[in-house]
Design a protein around this motif. Structure first.
Motif, mmCIF file in Angstrom:
data_model
loop_
_atom_site.group_PDB
_atom_site.id
_atom_site.type_symbol
_atom_site.label_atom_id
_atom_site.label_comp_id
_atom_site.label_asym_id
_atom_site.label_seq_id
_atom_site.Cartn_x
_atom_site.Cartn_y
_atom_site.Cartn_z
ATOM 1 N N HIS A 206 0.677 -1.241 -0.047
ATOM 2 C CA HIS A 206 0.153 0.103 0.109
ATOM 3 C C HIS A 206 0.824 1.003 0.069
ATOM 4 O O HIS A 206 1.985 1.430 0.841
ATOM 5 C CB HIS A 206 -0.822 0.035 1.196
ATOM 6 N N GLY A 207 0.721 2.397 -0.822
ATOM 7 C CA GLY A 207 1.516 3.223 -1.242
ATOM 8 C C GLY A 207 2.794 3.205 -1.795
ATOM 9 O O GLY A 207 3.529 4.377 -1.908
ATOM 10 N N GLU A 208 3.090 1.953 -2.209
ATOM 11 C CA GLU A 208 4.455 1.930 -3.016
ATOM 12 C C GLU A 208 4.529 1.801 -4.251
ATOM 13 O O GLU A 208 5.550 1.774 -5.004
ATOM 14 C CB GLU A 208 5.103 0.704 -2.231
ATOM 15 N N PRO A 209 3.419 1.822 -5.263
ATOM 16 C CA PRO A 209 3.649 1.568 -6.583
ATOM 17 C C PRO A 209 4.564 2.821 -7.033
ATOM 18 O O PRO A 209 5.104 2.473 -8.019
ATOM 19 C CB PRO A 209 2.070 1.976 -7.062
ATOM 20 N N TRP A 210 4.359 3.952 -6.618
ATOM 21 C CA TRP A 210 5.233 5.023 -7.176
ATOM 22 C C TRP A 210 6.939 4.826 -6.902
ATOM 23 O O TRP A 210 7.496 5.040 -7.568
ATOM 24 C CB TRP A 210 4.826 6.389 -6.681
ATOM 25 N N MET A 211 7.012 4.270 -5.698
ATOM 26 C CA MET A 211 8.334 3.970 -5.392
ATOM 27 C C MET A 211 8.893 2.703 -6.079
ATOM 28 O O MET A 211 10.072 2.626 -6.394
ATOM 29 C CB MET A 211 8.168 3.637 -3.931
ATOM 30 N N ILE A 212 8.008 1.759 -6.185
ATOM 31 C CA ILE A 212 8.526 0.514 -6.749
ATOM 32 C C ILE A 212 8.555 0.488 -8.192
ATOM 33 O O ILE A 212 9.689 -0.179 -8.929
ATOM 34 C CB ILE A 212 7.286 -0.627 -6.524
ATOM 35 N N ALA A 213 7.710 1.067 -8.892
ATOM 36 C CA ALA A 213 7.556 0.982 -10.365
ATOM 37 C C ALA A 213 7.756 2.681 -10.788
ATOM 38 O O ALA A 213 7.047 2.881 -11.658
ATOM 39 C CB ALA A 213 6.661 0.391 -11.115
ATOM 40 N N LYS A 214 8.588 3.551 -10.492
ATOM 41 C CA LYS A 214 8.615 4.950 -10.693
ATOM 42 C C LYS A 214 8.358 5.406 -12.173
ATOM 43 O O LYS A 214 7.541 6.110 -12.734
ATOM 44 C CB LYS A 214 9.579 5.795 -10.019
ATOM 45 N N GLU A 215 9.348 4.838 -12.965
ATOM 46 C CA GLU A 215 9.205 5.275 -14.368
ATOM 47 C C GLU A 215 7.958 4.933 -14.996
ATOM 48 O O GLU A 215 7.267 5.655 -15.784
ATOM 49 C CB GLU A 215 10.544 4.467 -15.346
ATOM 50 N N ASP A 216 7.334 3.421 -14.857
ATOM 51 C CA ASP A 216 6.154 3.219 -15.269
ATOM 52 C C ASP A 216 4.984 3.943 -14.980
ATOM 53 O O ASP A 216 4.271 4.461 -15.489
ATOM 54 C CB ASP A 216 5.951 1.858 -15.318
ATOM 55 N N TYR A 217 5.239 4.121 -13.648
ATOM 56 C CA TYR A 217 4.224 4.772 -12.782
ATOM 57 C C TYR A 217 3.804 6.418 -13.454
ATOM 58 O O TYR A 217 2.821 6.774 -13.826
ATOM 59 C CB TYR A 217 4.276 5.248 -11.397
ATOM 60 N N ASP A 218 4.932 6.885 -13.406
ATOM 61 C CA ASP A 218 5.059 8.456 -14.184
ATOM 62 C C ASP A 218 4.779 8.323 -15.712
ATOM 63 O O ASP A 218 3.679 9.176 -16.003
ATOM 64 C CB ASP A 218 6.286 8.789 -13.902
ATOM 65 N N LYS B 145 2.601 5.888 -17.102
ATOM 66 C CA LYS B 145 1.309 5.670 -17.307
ATOM 67 C C LYS B 145 0.269 7.005 -16.803
ATOM 68 O O LYS B 145 -0.615 7.296 -17.443
ATOM 69 C CB LYS B 145 1.049 4.547 -16.359
ATOM 70 N N MET B 146 0.911 7.568 -15.970
ATOM 71 C CA MET B 146 -0.031 8.780 -15.456
ATOM 72 C C MET B 146 -0.150 9.908 -16.299
ATOM 73 O O MET B 146 -1.312 10.481 -16.604
ATOM 74 C CB MET B 146 0.603 9.373 -14.061
ATOM 75 N N VAL B 147 0.937 10.057 -16.735
ATOM 76 C CA VAL B 147 1.223 11.204 -17.709
ATOM 77 C C VAL B 147 0.415 10.893 -19.151
ATOM 78 O O VAL B 147 -0.454 11.810 -19.567
ATOM 79 C CB VAL B 147 2.692 11.739 -18.054
ATOM 80 N N GLN B 148 0.693 9.443 -19.748
ATOM 81 C CA GLN B 148 0.093 9.277 -20.977
ATOM 82 C C GLN B 148 -1.650 9.129 -20.719
ATOM 83 O O GLN B 148 -2.207 9.513 -21.571
ATOM 84 C CB GLN B 148 0.543 7.985 -21.114
#
Length: 292
Positions: A268-280, A282-285
């Motif tokens: 919980h709360g870790e997606p941004w830390m675990i998969a930062k590049e993919d997270y960023d 996917k959010m932007v796209q």
């Protein structure tokens, strides 16, 4: 017979005391310090405040896009979190320089007034007032609205978007399905307290204390109403607070268009830390597609 009544009385008092403790735990806000401000990342921002429906001062930041934009994305934090804590999650959106961002603190968080959380119903009212404030204070920047929320904020984002057609796109990370089921899950997992009779009584006491019922706050019952507006759900694979079955139920109840991403290895709360590049990315796209 006398012994029976004594034992029954002791049991009743014990149940009430445990339920009362549960009520205080339900409404308690764990406080996290504000770790960052937009200034720490070289971002322009405007401190703002507005008033809740019940007279509390709620605080936040408005981050204007570098290029003038008529789109604002509201950012909603989780329980115990705050605007500064959420900055890391949405730096990618700020640095895309395409959208305005509005981060605000729910009641009782950071320097917003208030002492208690309702795990949804009162925070939804805070969200309603945030939209009203934005559209009055920033009419040119809020012709189109999106929302990103985490945990409690994600649950409020889902219900809020279902009730606000002006919200054109939703990203919800780790929302819960129903407040009452989440309360029962936490009680059993972290305190070993069974749902019946303790949580039923605890929720009733909480209603008396807050003046509002937590029982009917249910993203699961609302999520289907977001369609035909796009929805992106994010789930942490190892999340013990918001179990996979809840997220799968939300995904099933949601209508198209919808996207679903499970972040491997994240709690919980870790997606941004675990998969930062993919997270960023996917959010932007996602927001580029739906709020160009």
């Amino acid at each position: 017979m006398h012994a029976f009544y004594v034992i029954a009385g002791i049991a009743a008092v014990l149940i009430f005391v445990i339920a009362l403790y549960g009520s205080f735990e339900i409404s308690h806000i764990p406080h996290l310090a504000v770790p960052y401000t937009p200034k720490d990342f070289g971002l322009a921002y405007e401190p703002v405040s507005f008033t809740s429906f019940d007279g509390l001062k709620l605080t936040g930041w408005f981050l204007p896009a570098k290029q003038k934009s008529d789109v604002t994305i509201l950012v909603l934090h989780g329980l115990g979190s705050n605007t500064g804590d959420m900055l890391l999650n949405v730096l990618c959106l700020a640095r895309a320089e395409r959208w305005n961002l509005f981060l605000f603190n729910f009641r009782g968080h950071s320097d917003s007034e208030g002492k208690l959380t309702s795990l949804g119903p009162l925070e939804l009212k805070d969200f309603d007032k945030a939209i009203a404030f934005l559209r009055e204070a920033k009419p040119d920047e809020t012709k189109r609205l999106g929302v990103y929320g985490h945990s409690l904020g994600a649950s409020v984002a889902v219900v809020g978007a279902a009730r606000h057609p002006e919200i054109l796109a939703v990203v919800a990370e780790s929302p819960f399905a129903r407040t009452r089921k989440t309360v029962s899950l936490f009680a059993k997992k972290f305190y070993g307290i069974p749902e019946f009779p303790f949580m039923y009584l605890a929720l009733f006491i909480t209603r008396l204390r807050l003046g509002i019922s937590l029982w009917h706050f249910s993203p699961l019952d609302e999520i289907g109403k977001i369609s035909p507006r796009p929805l992106f759900l994010i789930h942490a694979e190892r999340d013990q607070r918001m179990p996979m079955k809840d997220t799968e139920a939300l995904v099933a109840a949601a209508q198209e268009p919808k996207e679903f991403w499970i972040v491997p290895g994240a709690d919980h709360g870790e997606p941004w830390m675990i998969a930062k590049e993919d997270y960023d990315n996917k959010m932007v796209q996602f927001f580029r597609r739906v709020l160009p």
